[in-house]
Write a protein that holds these residues in place. Sequence first.
Motif, PDB file in Angstrom:
ATOM      1  N   ALA A  24       0.830  -1.208   0.000  1.00  8.59           N
ATOM      2  CA  ALA A  24       0.000   0.000   0.000  1.00  8.59           C
ATOM      3  C   ALA A  24       0.866   1.261   0.000  1.00  8.59           C
ATOM      4  CB  ALA A  24      -0.942   0.010   1.194  1.00  8.59           C
ATOM      5  N   VAL A  25       2.067   1.176   0.550  1.00  5.03           N
ATOM      6  CA  VAL A  25       2.984   2.324   0.597  1.00  5.03           C
ATOM      7  C   VAL A  25       3.830   2.430  -0.666  1.00  5.03           C
ATOM      8  CG1 VAL A  25       4.999   3.284   1.813  1.00  5.03           C
ATOM      9  CG2 VAL A  25       3.065   2.367   3.110  1.00  5.03           C
ATOM     10  N   ILE A  26       4.339   1.311  -1.176  1.00  5.54           N
ATOM     11  CA  ILE A  26       5.293   1.378  -2.296  1.00  5.54           C
ATOM     12  C   ILE A  26       4.712   0.929  -3.632  1.00  5.54           C
ATOM     13  CG2 ILE A  26       7.240   1.065  -0.741  1.00  5.54           C
ATOM     14  CD1 ILE A  26       7.579  -1.767  -1.853  1.00  5.54           C
ATOM     15  N   GLY A  27       3.497   0.428  -3.643  1.00  5.68           N
ATOM     16  CA  GLY A  27       2.936  -0.171  -4.853  1.00  5.68           C
ATOM     17  C   GLY A  27       2.379   0.792  -5.879  1.00  5.68           C
ATOM     18  N   ASN A  28       2.382   2.084  -5.599  1.00  3.46           N
ATOM     19  CA  ASN A  28       1.913   3.058  -6.574  1.00  3.46           C
ATOM     20  C   ASN A  28       3.125   3.631  -7.291  1.00  3.46           C
ATOM     21  OD1 ASN A  28       0.864   5.173  -8.033  1.00  3.46           O
ATOM     22  ND2 ASN A  28      -0.046   6.219  -6.288  1.00  3.46           N
ATOM     23  N   PHE A  29       3.284   3.290  -8.560  1.00  2.00           N
ATOM     24  CA  PHE A  29       4.439   3.753  -9.340  1.00  2.00           C
ATOM     25  C   PHE A  29       4.539   5.277  -9.360  1.00  2.00           C
ATOM     26  CE2 PHE A  29       6.254   4.869 -13.587  1.00  2.00           C
ATOM     27  CZ  PHE A  29       7.544   4.405 -13.367  1.00  2.00           C
ATOM     28  N   GLN A  30       3.410   5.950  -9.288  1.00  2.00           N
ATOM     29  CA  GLN A  30       3.411   7.412  -9.356  1.00  2.00           C
ATOM     30  C   GLN A  30       3.869   8.081  -8.056  1.00  2.00           C
ATOM     31  OE1 GLN A  30       2.892   8.973 -12.275  1.00  2.00           O
ATOM     32  NE2 GLN A  30       2.600   6.950 -13.155  1.00  2.00           N
ATOM     33  N   ASP A  31       3.913   7.361  -6.961  1.00  2.00           N
ATOM     34  CA  ASP A  31       4.212   7.949  -5.654  1.00  2.00           C
ATOM     35  C   ASP A  31       5.442   7.298  -5.030  1.00  2.00           C
ATOM     36  OD1 ASP A  31       4.256   9.072  -3.134  1.00  2.00           O
ATOM     37  OD2 ASP A  31       2.400   8.130  -2.474  1.00  2.00           O
ATOM     38  N   MET A  32       6.545   7.999  -5.098  1.00  2.00           N
ATOM     39  CA  MET A  32       7.762   7.475  -4.468  1.00  2.00           C
ATOM     40  C   MET A  32       8.157   8.345  -3.273  1.00  2.00           C
ATOM     41  SD  MET A  32      11.051   6.027  -6.452  1.00  2.00           S
ATOM     42  CE  MET A  32      12.241   5.003  -5.600  1.00  2.00           C
ATOM     43  N   SER A  33       7.158   8.927  -2.635  1.00  2.00           N
ATOM     44  CA  SER A  33       7.411   9.801  -1.484  1.00  2.00           C
ATOM     45  C   SER A  33       8.017   9.047  -0.298  1.00  2.00           C
ATOM     46  CB  SER A  33       6.117  10.504  -1.062  1.00  2.00           C
ATOM     47  OG  SER A  33       5.145   9.550  -0.675  1.00  2.00           O
ATOM     48  N   TRP A  34       7.955   7.740  -0.311  1.00  2.00           N
ATOM     49  CA  TRP A  34       8.529   6.939   0.769  1.00  2.00           C
ATOM     50  C   TRP A  34      10.066   6.943   0.728  1.00  2.00           C
ATOM     51  CZ3 TRP A  34      11.424   3.026  -1.266  1.00  2.00           C
ATOM     52  CH2 TRP A  34      11.118   2.608  -2.561  1.00  2.00           C
ATOM     53  N   HIS A  35      10.662   7.347  -0.385  1.00  2.00           N
ATOM     54  CA  HIS A  35      12.124   7.360  -0.486  1.00  2.00           C
ATOM     55  C   HIS A  35      12.649   8.721  -0.032  1.00  2.00           C
ATOM     56  CE1 HIS A  35      16.200   7.015  -1.906  1.00  2.00           C
ATOM     57  NE2 HIS A  35      15.977   5.739  -2.189  1.00  2.00           N
ATOM     58  N   PRO A  36      13.606   8.741   0.898  1.00  2.00           N
ATOM     59  CA  PRO A  36      14.075  10.019   1.458  1.00  2.00           C
ATOM     60  C   PRO A  36      14.755  10.951   0.455  1.00  2.00           C
ATOM     61  CG  PRO A  36      15.463   8.212   2.228  1.00  2.00           C
ATOM     62  CD  PRO A  36      14.300   7.595   1.496  1.00  2.00           C
ATOM     63  N   ALA A  37      15.271  10.446  -0.641  1.00  2.00           N
ATOM     64  CA  ALA A  37      15.942  11.310  -1.625  1.00  2.00           C
ATOM     65  C   ALA A  37      14.952  12.001  -2.560  1.00  2.00           C
ATOM     66  CB  ALA A  37      16.934  10.494  -2.455  1.00  2.00           C
ATOM     67  N   VAL A  38      13.706  11.516  -2.599  1.00  2.00           N
ATOM     68  CA  VAL A  38      12.723  12.042  -3.541  1.00  2.00           C
ATOM     69  C   VAL A  38      11.971  13.216  -2.924  1.00  2.00           C
ATOM     70  CG1 VAL A  38      10.635  11.505  -4.867  1.00  2.00           C
ATOM     71  CG2 VAL A  38      12.495   9.822  -4.707  1.00  2.00           C
ATOM     72  N   PHE A  39      12.123  14.379  -3.538  1.00  2.00           N
ATOM     73  CA  PHE A  39      11.393  15.567  -3.106  1.00  2.00           C
ATOM     74  C   PHE A  39       9.962  15.524  -3.631  1.00  2.00           C
ATOM     75  CE2 PHE A  39       9.847  19.867  -3.912  1.00  2.00           C
ATOM     76  CZ  PHE A  39       9.916  20.403  -2.629  1.00  2.00           C
ATOM     77  N   SER A  40       9.822  15.162  -4.916  1.00  2.00           N
ATOM     78  CA  SER A  40       8.488  15.046  -5.498  1.00  2.00           C
ATOM     79  C   SER A  40       8.506  14.035  -6.638  1.00  2.00           C
ATOM     80  CB  SER A  40       7.979  16.396  -6.010  1.00  2.00           C
ATOM     81  OG  SER A  40       8.739  16.821  -7.122  1.00  2.00           O
ATOM     82  N   SER A  41       7.321  13.523  -6.928  1.00  2.00           N
ATOM     83  CA  SER A  41       7.152  12.550  -7.997  1.00  2.00           C
ATOM     84  C   SER A  41       5.909  12.933  -8.792  1.00  2.00           C
ATOM     85  CB  SER A  41       6.987  11.149  -7.381  1.00  2.00           C
ATOM     86  OG  SER A  41       6.773  10.180  -8.371  1.00  2.00           O
ATOM     87  N   THR A  42       6.076  13.142 -10.080  1.00  2.00           N
ATOM     88  CA  THR A  42       4.940  13.450 -10.944  1.00  2.00           C
ATOM     89  C   THR A  42       4.958  12.475 -12.110  1.00  2.00           C
ATOM     90  OG1 THR A  42       6.238  15.027 -12.237  1.00  2.00           O
ATOM     91  CG2 THR A  42       4.982  15.907 -10.382  1.00  2.00           C
ATOM     92  N   GLY A  43       3.801  12.234 -12.687  1.00  2.00           N
ATOM     93  CA  GLY A  43       3.781  11.314 -13.811  1.00  2.00           C
ATOM     94  C   GLY A  43       2.406  11.167 -14.407  1.00  2.00           C
ATOM     95  N   GLU A  44       2.334  10.250 -15.359  1.00  2.00           N
ATOM     96  CA  GLU A  44       1.089   9.972 -16.054  1.00  2.00           C
ATOM     97  C   GLU A  44       0.941   8.475 -16.250  1.00  2.00           C
ATOM     98  OE1 GLU A  44       1.236  12.065 -19.750  1.00  2.00           O
ATOM     99  OE2 GLU A  44       1.174  14.036 -18.788  1.00  2.00           O
ATOM    100  N   GLY A  45      -0.297   8.009 -16.200  1.00  2.00           N
ATOM    101  CA  GLY A  45      -0.569   6.615 -16.525  1.00  2.00           C
ATOM    102  C   GLY A  45      -0.777   5.707 -15.334  1.00  2.00           C
ATOM    103  N   GLY A  46      -0.696   6.225 -14.120  1.00  2.00           N
ATOM    104  CA  GLY A  46      -0.927   5.382 -12.937  1.00  2.00           C
ATOM    105  C   GLY A  46       0.028   4.210 -12.888  1.00  2.00           C
ATOM    106  N   ASN A  47      -0.546   3.000 -12.807  1.00  2.00           N
ATOM    107  CA  ASN A  47       0.249   1.773 -12.768  1.00  2.00           C
ATOM    108  C   ASN A  47       0.110   0.970 -14.061  1.00  2.00           C
ATOM    109  OD1 ASN A  47       1.309   2.181 -10.171  1.00  2.00           O
ATOM    110  ND2 ASN A  47      -0.543   1.381  -9.228  1.00  2.00           N
ATOM    111  N   ALA A  48      -0.333   1.620 -15.124  1.00  2.00           N
ATOM    112  CA  ALA A  48      -0.464   0.946 -16.413  1.00  2.00           C
ATOM    113  C   ALA A  48       0.908   0.826 -17.077  1.00  2.00           C
ATOM    114  CB  ALA A  48      -1.414   1.729 -17.319  1.00  2.00           C
ATOM    115  N   ILE A  49       1.068  -0.209 -17.864  1.00  2.00           N
ATOM    116  CA  ILE A  49       2.309  -0.385 -18.608  1.00  2.00           C
ATOM    117  C   ILE A  49       2.543   0.870 -19.462  1.00  2.00           C
ATOM    118  CG2 ILE A  49       3.533  -1.828 -20.295  1.00  2.00           C
ATOM    119  CD1 ILE A  49       2.918  -3.097 -17.454  1.00  2.00           C
ATOM    120  N   ASP A  50       3.761   1.318 -19.516  1.00  2.00           N
ATOM    121  CA  ASP A  50       4.203   2.535 -20.207  1.00  2.00           C
ATOM    122  C   ASP A  50       3.857   3.816 -19.455  1.00  2.00           C
ATOM    123  OD1 ASP A  50       5.479   1.159 -22.293  1.00  2.00           O
ATOM    124  OD2 ASP A  50       3.617   1.062 -23.464  1.00  2.00           O
TER     125      ASP A  50
END
Length: 180
Positions: free
Chosen positions: A46-72
């Motif tokens: 539930a914490v790491i399974g969203n490809f669009q959200d890498m806020s759990w990693h201390p080096a990541v300030f922000s994460s933006t993207g498109e497509g959710g967890n769909a291939i590509d």
Amino acid sequence: MRLFAAIAVFLVPLLLVPTTSEAHGPTRQKVTLTTSVPAAPADVWAVIGNFQDMSWHPAVFSSTGEGGNAIDATRVLTLGEASGPTISEVLYKFSDEKMSYSYRITDVKVEVLPVTNYSSHLTVKPGKDGGSLIEWRGAFYRGYPNNDPPENLNDEAAIAAVSGVYKAGLDALNERFSGN
């Protein structure tokens, strides 16, 4: 004598061609790190399974993207601060059922992460006593594709950098789920 001369005409140029031991480019490097946490796999996923959200990693300030967890699907990680360096990535495998996904870097400066042709796999597996085993593995080439790389772009630098990224992320997850 003519036979010797004829053979020499064909063999001498072959002796001037570098052998594979003399002309060696980079080899694919691999890193795998794991950590065990005292939390159910579904809770970790539930914490790491969203490809669009890498806020759990201390080096990541922000994460933006498109497509959710769909291939590509794509994401851009901004590191450190709002104006920090970025890493662009694309998702190429995803399974909620297996609690895993695989992605590759599409754009990063070697000054940020000294690798090329990087791909990675993150997965959560059942661990001991209802806990979880988190595995993060990657394969890549060093940041300098030619022979005689500078120290900051050689195999050792690439392995150390990727290991550092994985360790920081796994340590953060361990702290989060262990309550330390």
